[in-house]
Design an enzyme around this catalytic site. Sequence first.
Site, PDB file in Angstrom:
ATOM      1  N   GLU A 115      47.013  29.606  26.704  1.00  0.00           N
ATOM      2  CA  GLU A 115      45.992  30.432  27.339  1.00  0.00           C
ATOM      3  C   GLU A 115      44.734  29.579  27.361  1.00  0.00           C
ATOM      4  OE1 GLU A 115      44.751  32.177  29.455  1.00  0.00           O
ATOM      5  OE2 GLU A 115      45.352  34.186  28.871  1.00  0.00           O
ATOM      6  N   ALA A 120      35.458  36.655  33.693  1.00  0.00           N
ATOM      7  CA  ALA A 120      34.941  37.968  33.356  1.00  0.00           C
ATOM      8  C   ALA A 120      34.120  37.836  32.067  1.00  0.00           C
ATOM      9  CB  ALA A 120      36.087  38.953  33.147  1.00  0.00           C
ATOM     10  N   HIS A 139      47.191  29.227  37.131  1.00  0.00           N
ATOM     11  CA  HIS A 139      48.386  29.412  36.309  1.00  0.00           C
ATOM     12  C   HIS A 139      49.692  29.061  37.026  1.00  0.00           C
ATOM     13  CE1 HIS A 139      45.913  31.299  33.340  1.00  0.00           C
ATOM     14  NE2 HIS A 139      45.753  32.450  33.966  1.00  0.00           N
ATOM     15  N   ASP A 193      40.940  29.829  37.320  1.00  0.00           N
ATOM     16  CA  ASP A 193      42.175  30.114  36.613  1.00  0.00           C
ATOM     17  C   ASP A 193      43.291  29.589  37.510  1.00  0.00           C
ATOM     18  OD1 ASP A 193      42.539  31.320  34.111  1.00  0.00           O
ATOM     19  OD2 ASP A 193      43.239  33.208  34.971  1.00  0.00           O
ATOM     20  N   LYS A 196      41.882  25.468  35.041  1.00  0.00           N
ATOM     21  CA  LYS A 196      42.207  25.769  33.636  1.00  0.00           C
ATOM     22  C   LYS A 196      43.383  26.734  33.577  1.00  0.00           C
ATOM     23  CE  LYS A 196      38.886  29.490  33.240  1.00  0.00           C
ATOM     24  NZ  LYS A 196      39.923  30.524  33.300  1.00  0.00           N
ATOM     25  N   ASP A 220      35.366  31.296  37.494  1.00  0.00           N
ATOM     26  CA  ASP A 220      36.493  32.090  38.016  1.00  0.00           C
ATOM     27  C   ASP A 220      36.142  33.142  39.073  1.00  0.00           C
ATOM     28  OD1 ASP A 220      37.646  30.581  36.030  1.00  0.00           O
ATOM     29  OD2 ASP A 220      38.638  32.243  35.002  1.00  0.00           O
ATOM     30  N   SER A 253      50.304  33.979  29.608  1.00  0.00           N
ATOM     31  CA  SER A 253      49.387  35.119  29.659  1.00  0.00           C
ATOM     32  C   SER A 253      49.940  36.258  30.521  1.00  0.00           C
ATOM     33  CB  SER A 253      48.022  34.688  30.192  1.00  0.00           C
ATOM     34  OG  SER A 253      48.047  34.553  31.591  1.00  0.00           O
ATOM     35  N   CYS A 287      36.712  34.917  30.180  1.00  0.00           N
ATOM     36  CA  CYS A 287      36.444  33.508  30.469  1.00  0.00           C
ATOM     37  C   CYS A 287      34.969  33.139  30.381  1.00  0.00           C
ATOM     38  CB  CYS A 287      37.061  33.134  31.800  1.00  0.00           C
ATOM     39  SG  CYS A 287      38.877  33.094  31.648  1.00  0.00           S
ATOM     40  N   HIS A 294      48.561  36.679  37.867  1.00  0.00           N
ATOM     41  CA  HIS A 294      47.295  36.485  38.592  1.00  0.00           C
ATOM     42  C   HIS A 294      46.997  34.995  38.720  1.00  0.00           C
ATOM     43  CE1 HIS A 294      46.214  36.189  34.345  1.00  0.00           C
ATOM     44  NE2 HIS A 294      45.211  35.427  34.726  1.00  0.00           N
TER      45      HIS A 294
HETATM   46  C1  VGL Z   1      40.488  35.827  32.851  1.00  0.00           C
HETATM   47  C2  VGL Z   1      42.032  37.342  32.070  1.00  0.00           C
HETATM   48  C3  VGL Z   1      43.052  36.459  32.314  1.00  0.00           C
HETATM   49  C4  VGL Z   1      39.068  35.499  33.167  1.00  0.00           C
HETATM   50  C5  VGL Z   1      41.511  34.929  33.088  1.00  0.00           C
HETATM   51  O1  VGL Z   1      38.818  34.648  34.059  1.00  0.00           O
HETATM   52  O2  VGL Z   1      38.160  36.097  32.540  1.00  0.00           O
HETATM   53  N1  VGL Z   1      40.758  37.019  32.323  1.00  0.00           N
HETATM   54  N2  VGL Z   1      42.777  35.254  32.819  1.00  0.00           N
HETATM   55 ZN    ZN Z   2      44.313  34.016  33.537  1.00  0.00          ZN
END
Ligand code: VGL
Ligand code: ZN
Length: 196
Positions: free
Chosen positions: A108, A136, A59, A57, A101, A15, A65, A140, A76
């Site tokens: 989620e 992060a 979405h 990510d 993903k 990510d 989420s 993830c 996001h």
């Molecule tokens: C993530 C919060 C929401 C990540 C993804 O990639 O860590 N964190 N969606």
């Molecule tokens: Zn996300």
Amino acid sequence: MRVALTPFDALIVVDIQKDFCPGGALPVSEGDKVVEPLNNYMDMFKKAGLPVFATRDWHPEEHISFSINGGLWPVHCLQNSDGAKFHDDLQFPSEIFIINKGDSPELEAYSGFQGTVLDALLKERGVRRIFVGGLATDYCVKNTVIGGLNLGYVVFLLSDAIRAVDIKRGDGENSIFEMLERGAIGITWEEVSYGG
Ligand code: VGL
Ligand code: ZN
């Protein structure tokens, strides 16, 4: 510890998208600092002839989420948006496997393995050890590392190529502790080598 790459290894870059970097919709503090080390790791894997996977990510607008839909996060990484793009300075090798993903509205997916073909692609190539870095640490990266461990992979956590959201102070550190406790092996650039 010293780790020499083998033909059964793959790199998973988690990510590295604009929305998770400073200026993005869900910025991880110093998120952009992982780009350079990950470029170095990708270069090493490419030179070693080993596969590199990049999760993103991805979405839909109705994703659970998002706080507007009852979830935890601001909107996001909307599919096809600028914020969902990979960081401009990320240098992918010529062959890169991109894993979307979080693309089902009702699920989620913090793990790169959840609802994706990542495990199948790795198994197809005979991969047994994965090296994981990115964003992060406390979401993830953590869930991808634990997902990999649960699927039986040997998992190396690239300790110098991760950053945490740290909604609560210590989330990142606690996540690292949990990953190591579950069997991940923390390593840094100086410890990895390859024969070629
Ligand atoms: C993530 C919060 C929401 C990540 C993804 O990639 O860590 N964190 N969606
Ligand atoms: Zn996300």
